[in-house]
Design a protein around this motif. Structure first.
Motif, short mmCIF file in Angstrom:
data_model
loop_
_atom_site.label_atom_id
_atom_site.label_comp_id
_atom_site.label_asym_id
_atom_site.label_seq_id
_atom_site.Cartn_x
_atom_site.Cartn_y
_atom_site.Cartn_z
N LYS A 1 83.83 37.78 21.50
CA LYS A 1 84.88 38.80 21.50
C LYS A 1 85.36 39.09 22.92
N VAL A 2 84.44 39.20 23.85
CA VAL A 2 84.84 39.46 25.24
C VAL A 2 85.58 38.26 25.82
N GLU A 3 85.11 37.07 25.50
CA GLU A 3 85.80 35.86 25.98
C GLU A 3 87.20 35.76 25.40
N GLN A 4 87.34 36.07 24.12
CA GLN A 4 88.66 36.04 23.51
C GLN A 4 89.58 37.09 24.12
N LEU A 5 89.02 38.26 24.42
CA LEU A 5 89.82 39.31 25.07
C LEU A 5 90.27 38.86 26.46
N HIS A 6 89.41 38.14 27.15
CA HIS A 6 89.71 37.71 28.52
C HIS A 6 90.66 36.52 28.56
N LEU A 7 90.44 35.54 27.68
CA LEU A 7 91.20 34.29 27.75
C LEU A 7 92.29 34.18 26.69
N GLY A 8 92.15 34.89 25.57
CA GLY A 8 93.12 34.76 24.50
C GLY A 8 92.70 33.71 23.49
N ARG A 9 93.63 33.33 22.61
CA ARG A 9 93.36 32.33 21.57
C ARG A 9 94.45 31.28 21.60
N GLY A 10 94.24 30.21 20.79
CA GLY A 10 95.27 29.18 20.65
C GLY A 10 94.95 27.91 21.42
N TRP A 11 95.86 26.96 21.31
CA TRP A 11 95.64 25.64 21.90
C TRP A 11 95.62 25.68 23.42
N ASP A 12 96.39 26.57 24.02
CA ASP A 12 96.40 26.63 25.48
C ASP A 12 95.04 26.98 26.04
N VAL A 13 94.25 27.71 25.26
CA VAL A 13 92.91 28.08 25.69
C VAL A 13 91.90 27.01 25.33
N GLU A 14 91.97 26.48 24.12
CA GLU A 14 90.93 25.58 23.62
C GLU A 14 91.10 24.14 24.09
N TYR A 15 92.33 23.67 24.24
CA TYR A 15 92.53 22.24 24.53
C TYR A 15 91.84 21.78 25.81
N PRO A 16 91.88 22.53 26.91
CA PRO A 16 91.19 22.04 28.12
C PRO A 16 89.67 22.03 28.00
N ARG A 17 89.10 22.76 27.04
CA ARG A 17 87.66 22.84 26.92
C ARG A 17 87.09 21.56 26.33
#
Length: 619
Positions: A194-210
C-alpha cells in the motif's frame, strides 16, 4: 471486549505472582517440573502457603495487585505485553490502562515508531479497514509494529518484499507464538504494498521497468500474483521478453499463461548462459543452436506436458520478434518447425465409472453436503458439464428461456472467451432460484455472482474459490464413503464430471455434434475423445457377442489376432452402409452383391442375438 479485569495469580496459596503455565507462576512451575510433573491439582494442595516478609512491589497497573516479575516494572502478564509493544515509556504505558473506554488488548500503540514510519503504518491500517475484507486484530497489528521498531528502519520502502519476508522469518523462526502465524506476515506485506503504491502509483509505467511484475498493480486480480524476469540474465533477451508478455497480457492472455511464457524464456536464458553454449548476442541464435536447445529440453523434460509448453512458447516468442521487428539481428533460420514439437499421445477421457457416478448422484449422499451452495455446484458440474471456474463465475441472472419456455443455463466459457448455453431441467432451475434467494437474503443490495464467498466478502462481489470447493469435495467424499468397484476410496476432481457427462452422452447415441455444442468444445477433435471411448465399449460387446451365419454356424474371430482391427473396421462400415433388417453383410465393399433377396441363404450374411425378435417375427 471484556474490559479491564485483574489477572489471575498463582494457584499456590499466598503467592501473588502472575501465572506462567498450568495456573502456576514461574517459580512454582519449575518446582512442579522438578517434582516429575505429578497431578497439578493434588500437587498445589500439598504446597505450603507462601509467606513473604518483604513482598515485592505490586504491578504498576493501578488495578493489578500482582507482584512485579523479577526486574520488570509490571507483573508477568502485563510485562510480556509491554515487551511485545517495544518497551514503551513505563508511565505512558501504565496510564494507558486507566482509560476504561477501551481495554488494552483492543489497542495499538505506535509511540515507539519514528514519525514517518508511524504515518505509513497508520495509512496501511486505515486502508485495511476501508477494504472491509477481513477483520483487523489489534494484537496482530501490534506484533507488526513491534517488529518494525526492532528492525530500526525509517520507512517500509527501505526494503523490498523479499527482504521483509526474510527478516520476518529470521525473527520469528523460534518464536512462532508471538508472530500470530500468517496474519502478521500478511499484514506486513500488505502495508508495504500500500505504501509503495501510494509512493509510485500503478500501471505499466511503474511495473514495466521492474524485474518482477506485480499483476495486481496491472488490474489482473486472478491467477499468479507476479511474473518474474529477474532470472533472465541477458538484457538483449529480457527486453523483448517483457515486450512480448506485455503485448500478450494486453490482448487478454491470462496470468497463468503469461507466467508459463516467462518461465519458457527463463529456461532458454539459462541454456544460453551455460558454459557449453555461452551465447551473448541475439544474432548467434540460429537454427543449429535451437536444435541443440531442443535436444537439451528432450533430455530433461521428455514425456512431460511442460515439454511441449516450453517449445511452443519459445516458438511464439521468436515469431513475435521477427513479425514486429523488435530486433533485426535475429537470423532468418531461427525457427521452430511443426515437426520439432513433441508428439502427444491421445488420452482417453477421465470419466468416472457408472458405479461411482451412481453413488455421487444418490440423493442421500447429496444431502450430506454441509453447504447448499456447494451441493448445487456439484449438481451443475454433473448435469451440465461446466468447468469449475465457469460454474463459480455464474451470474445471479444465469437462467434464460426459449420460445417454448424451456430453461437454459447461460454462462461464460472463459477458456474460449465466449458465452454459451446449456439446457437444464426444471429441478435444477428451481434449485438455482433458491440459491439466488439465499444470496439476496444475505446481501439485500444484490450480489453479482451466484456463489459468493462466505467470508471476507461484505458486498458479495467476491466469488467462491476453487480451493474451497475442492477441499469441501474431498471431505464430502470421505463423509459419504464413496468407493470404487474394489472398495477403495475414490479420488474425484471437478473436471471428471465433465468427462463423465460427455462419455454418457456419446454412449447414449447422442450425435457428436450435439455433444460438442453441449460441452462448448471449439473443435470436434476434443469431442472425438468421448466417441473413441464409446467405440471401444461397442467393440468389446461385439467381441463378446455370438455371431452366426445363414446356416446357424458360429462365426469367430480372435480379438487379439492380427486381423482384429481390420475386421472391426469392416464391421463398423458394414453396420453403417450395409445394415440389414435382421443382421449385417460381411461382403467386402469392393465386390458387388448379386443377390436381391433377404440374405437368408447368403454365406456372407451375419447376425447376432440382438436381431432375434426380427427372426422370430419372420419365422
Amino acid at each position: 471486549m471484556k474490559g479491564h479485569q485483574p489477572l489471575a495469580s498463582c494457584r499456590v496459596s499466598g503467592c501473588r505472582r502472575g501465572r506462567k503455565e498450568r495456573g502456576l507462576c514461574t517459580k512454582h512451575l519449575y518446582a512442579w517440573q522438578r517434582a516429575a510433573r505429578p497431578d497439578p491439582d493434588r500437587w498445589v494442595t500439598q504446597q505450603p502457603a507462601v509467606v513473604e516478609p518483604e513482598p515485592p512491589a505490586n504491578c504498576r497497573i493501578s488495578y493489578c495487585d500482582l507482584w512485579v516479575h523479577k526486574d520488570l516494572p509490571f507483573c508477568l502478564g502485563h510485562g510480556v505485553r509491554w515487551k511485545e509493544q517495544g518497551r514503551p515509556d513505563i508511565d505512558e504505558y501504565a496510564t494507558g490502562y486507566e482509560d476504561d473506554s477501551t481495554p488494552g488488548h483492543e489497542r495499538v500503540d505506535l509511540h515507539a515508531m519514528t514519525s514517518h514510519l508511524r504515518l505509513e503504518m497508520q495509512y496501511a491500517v486505515q486502508c485495511r479497514h476501508d477494504d472491509a475484507a477481513i477483520r483487523i486484530a489489534p494484537a496482530v497489528v501490534q506484533v507488526v509494529v513491534t517488529f518494525l521498531v526492532a528492525s530500526q528502519t525509517a520507512s517500509l520502502l527501505d526494503r523490498d518484499e523479499d527482504a521483509w519476508l526474510q527478516a520476518w522469518r529470521q525473527r520469528f523462526r523460534t518464536r512462532a507464538r508471538w508472530s500470530n502465524g500468517d496474519s502478521g506476515r500478511a499484514l506486513l506485506i500488505y502495508a508495504h504494498r500500500k505504501v509503495e503504491q501510494l509512493h509510485l502509483g500503478r500501471g505499466w509505467d511503474v511495473e514495466y521497468p521492474r524485474d518482477v511484475w506485480r499483476l495486481r498493480n496491472l488490474g489482473v486480480a486472478e491467477g499468479p500474483g507476479r511474473i518474474r524476469f529477474d532470472q533472465i540474465s541477458q538484457p538483449w533477451l529480457k527486453q523483448p521478453a517483457k515486450r512480448w508478455i506485455r503485448l500478450r497480457l494486453s490482448s487478454g492472455l491470462g496470468a497463468g499463461s503469461a507466467t508459463k511464457a516467462a518461465l519458457a524464456i527463463t529456461r532458454f536464458s539459462q541454456f544460453l548462459a551455460s558454459p557449453a553454449v555461452a551465447v551473448d548476442r541475439l544474432d548467434q541464435v540460429d537454427r543449429a543452436l535451437l536444435e541443440r536447445y531442443l535436444a537439451d529440453l528432450h533430455t530433461e523434460l521428455a514425456g512431460r506436458k511442460v515439454h511441449a509448453d516450453r517449445v511452443s512458447q519459445l516458438h511464439l516468442f521468436l515469431q513475435a520478434i521477427r513479425r514486429h521487428g523488435w530486433d533485426d539481428s535475429l537470423p532468418a533460420n531461427a525457427m521452430i518447425h511443426n515437426e520439432d514439437f513433441p508428439k502427444r499421445g491421445q488420452l482417453l477421457p477421465r470419466a468416472l465409472a457408472e458405479q461411482v457416478m451412481t453413488q455421487l448422484e444418490d440423493p442421500g449422499n447429496l444431502d450430506q453436503w454441509n453447504d447448499p451452495a456447494r451441493r448445487l455446484i456439484t449438481l451443475i458440474l454433473i448435469r451440465c458439464g461446466l468447468r469449475l471456474g465457469d460454474t463459480l463465475r455464474l451470474p445471479t441472472d444465469c437462467i434464460v428461456h426459449d420460445a417454448d419456455n424451456a430453461p437454459y443455463l447461460r454462462y461464460t466459457n472463459h477458456k474460449m472467451k465466449r458465452e454459451a448455453l446449456v439446457p437444464i431441467d426444471d429441478e435444477l432451475e428451481a434449485q438455482i432460484i433458491e440459491q439466488r434467494q439465499r444470496v439476496h437474503d444475505r446481501w439485500p443490495d444484490g450480489a453479482p455472482v451466484l456463489f459468493p464467498r462466505a467470508r471476507a466478502n461484505p458486498d458479495g462481489s467476491k466469488r467462491a474459490s476453487h480451493s474451497g470447493y475442492q477441499h469441501a469435495l474431498a471431505e464430502w467424499l470421505r463423509r459419504c464413503d464413496i468407493c470404487d468397484a474394489h472398495g477403495r476410496p475414490v479420488h474425484v476432481t471437478p473436471h471428471q464430471y465433465r468427462h463423465s457427462l460427455g462419455t454418457r452422452l456419446i454412449n447414449l447415441d447422442v450425435p457428436q455434434e450435439v455433444v460438442r455444442r453441449i460441452l462448448d468444445h471449439d473443435s470436434h477433435a476434443m469431442t472425438a475423445h468421448y466417441a473413441r471411448l464409446a467405440d471401444t465399449t461397442i467393440r468389446k460387446h461385439w467381441e463378446k457377442a455370438r455371431k452366426v451365419n445363414a446356416s446357424g454356424q458360429t462365426v469367430t474371430l480372435d480379438p487379439a489376432g492380427p486381423l482384429a482391427e481390420a475386421a472391426w473396421a469392416k464391421q463398423r462400415i458394414s453396420r453403417a452402409t450395409q445394415a440389414l433388417p435382421n443382421g449385417y453383410c460381411s461382403l467386402p465393399l469392393v465386390k458387388t452383391c448379386p443377390h436381391a433377396n433377404s440374405c437368408l441363404t447368403c454365406p456372407m450374411f451375419v447376425t447376432t442375438a440382438e436381431f432375434l425378435p426380427q427372426h422370430r417375427h419372420h419365422r
